[in-house]
Scaffold this active site. Structure first.
Site, PDB file in Angstrom:
ATOM      1  N   GLY A  17       0.993  -1.295  -0.037  1.00 55.40           N
ATOM      2  CA  GLY A  17      -0.011   0.179  -0.028  1.00 55.40           C
ATOM      3  C   GLY A  17       0.839   1.225  -0.206  1.00 55.40           C
ATOM      4  N   ILE A  19       1.376   3.882   2.304  1.00 51.45           N
ATOM      5  CA  ILE A  19       2.204   3.912   3.489  1.00 51.45           C
ATOM      6  C   ILE A  19       3.066   2.864   3.461  1.00 51.45           C
ATOM      7  CG2 ILE A  19       2.495   4.392   6.251  1.00 51.45           C
ATOM      8  CD1 ILE A  19      -0.361   5.851   5.894  1.00 51.45           C
ATOM      9  N   TYR A 161     -15.988   3.812   8.838  1.00 55.91           N
ATOM     10  CA  TYR A 161     -14.563   3.610   8.853  1.00 55.91           C
ATOM     11  C   TYR A 161     -14.120   3.928  10.226  1.00 55.91           C
ATOM     12  CZ  TYR A 161      -9.685   4.706   7.995  1.00 55.91           C
ATOM     13  OH  TYR A 161      -8.392   5.044   8.074  1.00 55.91           O
ATOM     14  N   LYS A 165     -11.948   1.435  13.054  1.00 57.95           N
ATOM     15  CA  LYS A 165     -10.599   1.923  13.496  1.00 57.95           C
ATOM     16  C   LYS A 165     -10.767   1.886  15.197  1.00 57.95           C
ATOM     17  CE  LYS A 165      -7.707   2.418  10.023  1.00 57.95           C
ATOM     18  NZ  LYS A 165      -6.784   0.945  10.002  1.00 57.95           N
TER      19      LYS A 165
END
Ligand code: NAD
Length: 323
Positions: A17, A19, A161, A165
């Protein structure tokens, strides 16, 4: 946790990905024994993920496995063979709008996959687990009048989302307590730079501006604590060292940037920029603003990149990559 100069085996999940590929590059250069897994999920261009991974390989050797964290049987078996000391868990499906359209995906990829990994890590004797959380866990509770401190998060989130998290953070704490591994939760604030995720505002704007299209912006009053990718990878690197236990840190730039400041900075590269404000988008928080005092005091974290400098590098990459 590690002492300075100690290099150990580290697993990076989601390493193909945005990051993850930058982090892989950084940690390989530091001399760590790095293993990367990624499932090449098609949330965005799989070609971009493969290109990112190739770019990471330019920094040196690491092992790569195409593996889905939802495949619990294969994951457990693999973990028993590998015996990592540290796990940096970046794999997830990111993004607010998609989480409103398909919330179950986030329960699977952001919570269930995290629980699978936590159990595999605990059972195989991992000693430090680093979890990539998000500024979205602050909801609209703070960040407008003052910067968000780690203790300001109270679960008052405004998107599926963010709920995923926040839930995953909680599972990390439960499994850290059950297995006794050290836990570092890092809350990233809107990350950008070369190879930036294509669903985010900055690359969407740059791509439109490259095609000479007008920008339609959601909320004139919104601001984001945009954080340049190299500052994030530095913060993750620093979090590998230091005292033991359970810790949570904001990793941001510490400076909120309004949409007007962002578009002014973009106009420097695209002088024809035209924009129009439209209505607010559901699920978005109004502002994000990181208080980075704790990361700075404990880890020595000091972001270096201004939005102007970061954008210059991002625009240079985008014009070359999407040419
Ligand atoms: N980019 C940001 O601004 C930002 C901000 C806050 C938090 N984060 C978090 O940081 C992490 C990395 O974000 P990113 O922007 O690099 O996203 P990304 O989508 O570029 O990277 C995530 C990677 O995880 C992989 N993946 C997803 N589910 C998987 C699974 N079940 N098994 C194996 N691999 C899987 C994907 O294929 C992808 O390559 C995510 O957890 C994200 O929520 C990012």
């Amino acid at each position: 946790m590690l002492g300075r100069g100690e290099t150990v085996s580290i697993l990076i999940t989601g390493g193909a990905g945005f990051i993850g590929s930058h982090l892989t590059k950084r940690l390989v250069k530091e001399g760590f024994d790095i293993t990367v897994i990624d499932s090449f999920h098609n949330y965005y261009s799989v070609k971009q993920k493969k290109d990112q991974l190739e770019e990471a390989k330019s920094s040196g050797a690491f092992e790569f496995y195409e593996l889905d964290l939802l495949d619990e049987g294969r994951l457990n078996k693999w973990f028993q063979e590998k015996r990592f000391k540290t796990v940096i868990h970046l794999a997830a499906i990111p993004g607010v709008p998609a989480s409103i359209a398909d919330p179950h995906l986030y329960i699977d990829y952001d919570i269930k996959a995290t629980v699978n990994l936590l159990r595999a890590a605990g059972e195989s004797g991992v000693s430090h687990f680093v979890f990539a959380s998000s500024s979205s866990v602050y909801g609209n509770a703070s960040g407008i009048a003052k910067a968000s401190k780690e203790e300001d998060a109270a679960g008052s989130v405004v998107s599926p989302y963010a709920a995923a998290k926040w839930g995953a953070e909680s599972f990390c704490k439960a499994y850290s307590s059950l297995y006794g591994f050290d836990l570092t939760v890092l809350r990233f604030f809107t990350v950008y730079g070369p190879w930036v995720r294509p669903d985010m505002a900055i690359p969407i704007f740059i791509n439109k501006l490259m095609r000479k299209e007008k920008l339609y912006l959601f909320n004139e009053h919104s601001a984001r604590d945009y954080t340049y990718i190299d500052d994030i990878t530095e913060g993750i690197f620093l979090s590998l060292f230091g005292h033991r236990g359970e810790r949570t840190y904001n990793l941001g730039s510490g400076t909120p940037v309004t949409l007007n400041t962002l578009t002014d900075a973009l106009a420097h590269h695209f002088p024809h920029l035209e924009k129009e404000y439209t209505s607010r988008r559901k699920g978005d928080v109004e502002r994000t603003w990181a208080d980075i005092g704790k990361a700075s005091a404990d880890l020595g974290y000091k972001p270096k990149f201004s939005i102007q400098e970061g954008l210059e590098r991002t625009v240079a990459w985008a014009t070359a990559y999407f040419h």
